[in-house]
Design a protein around this motif. Sequence first.
Motif, PDB file in Angstrom:
ATOM      1  N   PHE A  24      -4.049  -2.439  10.625  1.00 32.68           N
ATOM      2  CA  PHE A  24      -4.391  -1.313   9.773  1.00 32.68           C
ATOM      3  C   PHE A  24      -5.011  -1.823   8.473  1.00 32.68           C
ATOM      4  CE2 PHE A  24      -0.985   0.724  12.335  1.00 32.68           C
ATOM      5  CZ  PHE A  24      -1.769   1.724  12.891  1.00 32.68           C
TER       6      PHE A  24
ATOM      7  N   ALA B 279       0.585   5.266   0.680  1.00 29.54           N
ATOM      8  CA  ALA B 279      -0.341   6.212   1.295  1.00 29.54           C
ATOM      9  C   ALA B 279       0.209   7.630   1.254  1.00 29.54           C
ATOM     10  CB  ALA B 279      -0.616   5.817   2.740  1.00 29.54           C
TER      11      ALA B 279
ATOM     12  N   HIS C 108       0.849  -1.190   0.000  1.00 29.10           N
ATOM     13  CA  HIS C 108       0.000   0.000   0.000  1.00 29.10           C
ATOM     14  C   HIS C 108       0.889   1.245   0.000  1.00 29.10           C
ATOM     15  CE1 HIS C 108      -3.222  -2.776   1.111  1.00 29.10           C
ATOM     16  NE2 HIS C 108      -4.092  -1.798   0.912  1.00 29.10           N
TER      17      HIS C 108
ATOM     18  N   LYS D 145       4.433   5.100   3.501  1.00 32.47           N
ATOM     19  CA  LYS D 145       3.628   6.233   3.930  1.00 32.47           C
ATOM     20  C   LYS D 145       4.386   7.529   3.713  1.00 32.47           C
ATOM     21  CE  LYS D 145       6.361   6.046   7.666  1.00 32.47           C
ATOM     22  NZ  LYS D 145       6.953   7.356   7.410  1.00 32.47           N
TER      23      LYS D 145
ATOM     24  N   THR E 234      -3.650   4.446  -1.278  1.00 35.20           N
ATOM     25  CA  THR E 234      -4.686   4.669  -0.277  1.00 35.20           C
ATOM     26  C   THR E 234      -4.498   6.051   0.327  1.00 35.20           C
ATOM     27  OG1 THR E 234      -5.719   3.798   1.737  1.00 35.20           O
ATOM     28  CG2 THR E 234      -3.335   3.590   1.583  1.00 35.20           C
TER      29      THR E 234
ATOM     30  N   GLN F  92      -8.023   7.694   4.992  1.00 31.62           N
ATOM     31  CA  GLN F  92      -8.937   6.557   4.918  1.00 31.62           C
ATOM     32  C   GLN F  92      -8.394   5.305   5.599  1.00 31.62           C
ATOM     33  OE1 GLN F  92     -12.079   6.835   3.670  1.00 31.62           O
ATOM     34  NE2 GLN F  92     -11.531   9.007   3.522  1.00 31.62           N
ATOM     35  N   ILE F  93      -7.184   5.367   6.129  1.00 28.71           N
ATOM     36  CA  ILE F  93      -6.628   4.202   6.822  1.00 28.71           C
ATOM     37  C   ILE F  93      -7.272   4.094   8.201  1.00 28.71           C
ATOM     38  CG2 ILE F  93      -4.549   3.181   7.827  1.00 28.71           C
ATOM     39  CD1 ILE F  93      -2.951   4.459   5.582  1.00 28.71           C
TER      40      ILE F  93
ATOM     41  N   THR G  56       2.036  -4.325  10.819  1.00 32.34           N
ATOM     42  CA  THR G  56       2.350  -3.707   9.524  1.00 32.34           C
ATOM     43  C   THR G  56       3.846  -3.449   9.410  1.00 32.34           C
ATOM     44  OG1 THR G  56       0.190  -2.646   9.388  1.00 32.34           O
ATOM     45  CG2 THR G  56       1.950  -1.684   8.073  1.00 32.34           C
TER      46      THR G  56
ATOM     47  N   LEU H 104       3.342  -1.029   4.190  1.00 29.05           N
ATOM     48  CA  LEU H 104       2.845   0.320   3.928  1.00 29.05           C
ATOM     49  C   LEU H 104       3.998   1.272   3.677  1.00 29.05           C
ATOM     50  CD1 LEU H 104       0.511   2.426   3.891  1.00 29.05           C
ATOM     51  CD2 LEU H 104       0.921   2.728   6.345  1.00 29.05           C
TER      52      LEU H 104
ATOM     53  N   ASP I  16      -7.252  -0.487   4.642  1.00 27.37           N
ATOM     54  CA  ASP I  16      -7.578   0.632   3.759  1.00 27.37           C
ATOM     55  C   ASP I  16      -9.096   0.829   3.686  1.00 27.37           C
ATOM     56  OD1 ASP I  16      -8.564  -1.311   2.014  1.00 27.37           O
ATOM     57  OD2 ASP I  16      -6.842  -1.211   0.651  1.00 27.37           O
TER      58      ASP I  16
ATOM     59  N   ILE J 237      -3.479  -4.025   5.637  1.00 31.45           N
ATOM     60  CA  ILE J 237      -2.238  -3.460   5.095  1.00 31.45           C
ATOM     61  C   ILE J 237      -1.060  -4.207   5.703  1.00 31.45           C
ATOM     62  CG2 ILE J 237      -0.812  -1.395   4.915  1.00 31.45           C
ATOM     63  CD1 ILE J 237      -3.396   0.258   5.119  1.00 31.45           C
TER      64      ILE J 237
END
Length: 407
Positions: free
Chosen positions: A218, A176, A174, A231, A205, A209-210, A252, A229, A220, A226
């Motif tokens: 965690f 983010a 993911h 980020k 994502t 919205q996480i 995660t 991630l 999405d 997830i």
Amino acid sequence: MEKRNLPERPGWRDEARELGFTFADMGGEPYWDETSAYRLTLRQVEEDLEAPCNELHQMSREAVARVIADDEWLTRLAIPAEHWDFVAESWRQGEPELYGRFDLCYDGEGPAKLLEYNADTPTSLYESASFQWLWLEQQQALGVLGPDTDQFNSIHEAIVARFGEIIAAGEEVHFAADAQNPEDYATVETLAWAAREAGLGAHFTDLAQIGLSEEGQFADAESRVIGTLFKLYPWEDMLRDDFAEQLQSSGTRFLEPPWKAILSNKGLLPLLWEMFPGHPNLLPAFFMDEVAAALSGGTPAARIARAWDVAQSQLRAGHVTKPIFSREGSGVSIFQDGCETASTPDDTYSHHPMILQALAPLPEFDGFHPVLGAWMVGEECCGLGLREDRARITHNLSRFKPHFIEG
């Protein structure tokens, strides 16, 4: 190193929009500016930028090991005490890093000087890795640049290879960022593109919205758990968010890893100077609370008295103050001969502890001051992006300039 005026490519703005580079102009000013470009020689790139940055990165990793073993430094860097084990364990487990960017003062002569290390959430990745490479190829095809010119830029290829090294093929990742910020979206999409090329699944994502599942994982907006991630959200904020207590227990895997909280902190600069005093690519740097009295004729903290004595004449002639956490020049002030000569009006981060760093005056080319951003992927320097501004402090609207190698 020189700045050379060049003709712009016909229709480049239309192409930029088609490619999703929607922020090539911002605030009524060009952000991407190809009316000129910076020329460097291969020697300058290899000897003055690439090799020193590889060394600076290794020094930075030594600094992480130092901080992990020293509660005083963890406190100095404002790492929340409840997350010390989380940060330290990520280092002990060898959780791999992805990328970072050293910001340097360099005029083509003498050693480049480290201004700061954007080790956690550096942006301008799309412009550096992709759009300026397209610029080079098209300017060569148009005959504006010779066929033997090159660019210090293997960023995309290095990121693809790095993903292949640190994440198993076929794994879902993911990415983010703030969906409302086009520059942040371009950064994570550049990384996601490389991840897909490396054989990984990649999903964007929106950070907002996480959420947390009932199991404490965690997830999405589509309720997908997830596992890994990336980020575009700095660790200093993540470690203070409402969900911070779930970071470790969620399971995660984060890119960048938690130990990057140590490097994405301008408190790193005094630490590096303490560990490697006099290094040609470093500027003298101290925590402000340890030298504030000395600046006004008193004495510095005993711990750094010797280092202050060595550097005080340079610091009194010119220095910069910065919060240990800040973005895009916020909270930065320049002092020369005891007087403030430049500052940014945004003091959003000025409540954080401050550092003092010797002034390295940025060079001037046609009224603009460039800062060189040297990109690290893994532990190797692999590319360059330049920003310039009429002001002496680089900020979020400073122009991105392409570069090429010739000679």
